[in-house]
Design a protein around this motif. Structure first.
Motif, mmCIF file in Angstrom:
data_model
loop_
_atom_site.group_PDB
_atom_site.id
_atom_site.type_symbol
_atom_site.label_atom_id
_atom_site.label_comp_id
_atom_site.label_asym_id
_atom_site.label_seq_id
_atom_site.Cartn_x
_atom_site.Cartn_y
_atom_site.Cartn_z
ATOM 1 N N ASP A 143 4.881 10.839 0.514
ATOM 2 C CA ASP A 143 4.056 9.654 0.734
ATOM 3 C C ASP A 143 4.840 8.354 0.893
ATOM 4 O OD1 ASP A 143 1.804 11.338 0.426
ATOM 5 O OD2 ASP A 143 1.921 11.111 -1.751
ATOM 6 N N CYS A 144 6.096 8.361 0.479
ATOM 7 C CA CYS A 144 6.917 7.150 0.573
ATOM 8 C C CYS A 144 8.366 7.550 0.851
ATOM 9 C CB CYS A 144 6.792 6.364 -0.738
ATOM 10 S SG CYS A 144 7.491 4.719 -0.715
ATOM 11 N N TYR A 157 0.838 -1.205 0.000
ATOM 12 C CA TYR A 157 0.000 0.000 0.000
ATOM 13 C C TYR A 157 0.872 1.254 0.000
ATOM 14 C CZ TYR A 157 1.312 0.112 4.909
ATOM 15 O OH TYR A 157 2.044 0.144 6.069
ATOM 16 N N VAL A 158 0.208 2.380 -0.201
ATOM 17 C CA VAL A 158 0.813 3.693 0.009
ATOM 18 C C VAL A 158 -0.277 4.564 0.620
ATOM 19 C CG1 VAL A 158 0.278 4.553 -2.333
ATOM 20 C CG2 VAL A 158 2.117 5.600 -1.016
ATOM 21 N N ASN A 159 0.082 5.320 1.624
ATOM 22 C CA ASN A 159 -0.867 6.223 2.274
ATOM 23 C C ASN A 159 -0.702 7.627 1.715
ATOM 24 O OD1 ASN A 159 -2.048 4.311 4.007
ATOM 25 N ND2 ASN A 159 -0.384 4.549 5.468
ATOM 26 N N ILE A 160 -1.764 8.118 1.108
ATOM 27 C CA ILE A 160 -1.796 9.491 0.613
ATOM 28 C C ILE A 160 -2.917 10.188 1.374
ATOM 29 C CG2 ILE A 160 -2.126 10.984 -1.391
ATOM 30 C CD1 ILE A 160 -1.239 8.563 -3.126
ATOM 31 N N VAL A 217 4.136 0.536 -1.954
ATOM 32 C CA VAL A 217 3.829 -0.218 -3.166
ATOM 33 C C VAL A 217 4.446 0.412 -4.415
ATOM 34 C CG1 VAL A 217 1.572 0.878 -3.580
ATOM 35 C CG2 VAL A 217 1.987 -1.447 -4.400
ATOM 36 N N VAL A 218 4.422 1.728 -4.508
ATOM 37 C CA VAL A 218 4.955 2.393 -5.703
ATOM 38 C C VAL A 218 6.450 2.137 -5.844
ATOM 39 C CG1 VAL A 218 5.229 4.609 -6.871
ATOM 40 C CG2 VAL A 218 3.148 4.155 -5.544
ATOM 41 N N ALA A 219 7.187 2.307 -4.751
ATOM 42 C CA ALA A 219 8.640 2.087 -4.786
ATOM 43 C C ALA A 219 8.975 0.621 -5.040
ATOM 44 C CB ALA A 219 9.275 2.559 -3.484
ATOM 45 N N GLN A 220 8.200 -0.290 -4.456
ATOM 46 C CA GLN A 220 8.488 -1.711 -4.645
ATOM 47 C C GLN A 220 8.205 -2.158 -6.076
ATOM 48 O OE1 GLN A 220 10.202 -3.521 -2.510
ATOM 49 N NE2 GLN A 220 10.304 -5.087 -4.089
ATOM 50 N N TYR A 236 0.148 11.638 -5.776
ATOM 51 C CA TYR A 236 1.245 10.956 -5.096
ATOM 52 C C TYR A 236 2.502 11.803 -5.183
ATOM 53 C CZ TYR A 236 5.004 7.524 -4.482
ATOM 54 O OH TYR A 236 6.125 6.856 -4.078
ATOM 55 N N ASP A 237 3.199 11.945 -4.084
ATOM 56 C CA ASP A 237 4.494 12.617 -4.023
ATOM 57 C C ASP A 237 5.422 11.687 -3.249
ATOM 58 O OD1 ASP A 237 6.726 14.082 -2.973
ATOM 59 O OD2 ASP A 237 5.657 15.947 -3.343
#
Length: 137
Positions: free
Chosen positions: A95-96, A80-83, A102-105, A90-91
């Protein structure tokens, strides 16, 4: 009238059910749709990495990342990612910030698949990628 609204709201809250994630069936549907749209070279590469028919294997491994989550707690944040609700996009810095979402992975797994990594590393990256793309959606 305010007490009536409160009673109705309370009743609705008591009757509500918890929101559930995709679950295995949702991941299978996402994997099936993704496999259906693979190019011929991608289908061959997936079949080689997962062993067997690409579409069948993608569906079968689509929930693998959830199945190993308890044994590999470091992977939990990858799902997941929390925004915050007051942000419209998304930033990564906001946010990560630690690269643990999830975005980075997805980016890391994609890089592994494009690299000269071992077949085992690519197999695992592909299984995570199949699952996490479903999570992202």
């Amino acid at each position: 009238m305010d007490s009536m609204r409160f009673i109705v709201l309370l009743g609705l809250l008591l009757l509500s059910r918890p929101a559930l994630a995709w679950g295995p069936q949702g991941h299978e549907v996402v994997a099936h749709l993704a496999a259906r749209d693979l190019s011929a070279p991608a289908r061959r590469a997936v079949a080689q990495l997962l062993g067997g028919d690409a579409q069948t294997r993608m569906v079968l491994v689509s929930s693998w990342a959830d199945e190993v989550r308890d044994d590999r707690p470091a992977t939990s944040a990858w799902h997941y990612v929390n925004i915050e609700l007051d942000h419209s996009s998304y930033d990564a810095r906001r946010d990560c910030p630690t690269g643990d979402c999830v975005v980075a992975q997805i980016a890391r797994d994609t890089a592994i698949l494009r690299s000269g990594a071992s077949a085992q590393a690519k197999n695992e990256a592909l299984k995570f990628l199949i699952h996490l793309v479903g999570d992202l959606h």
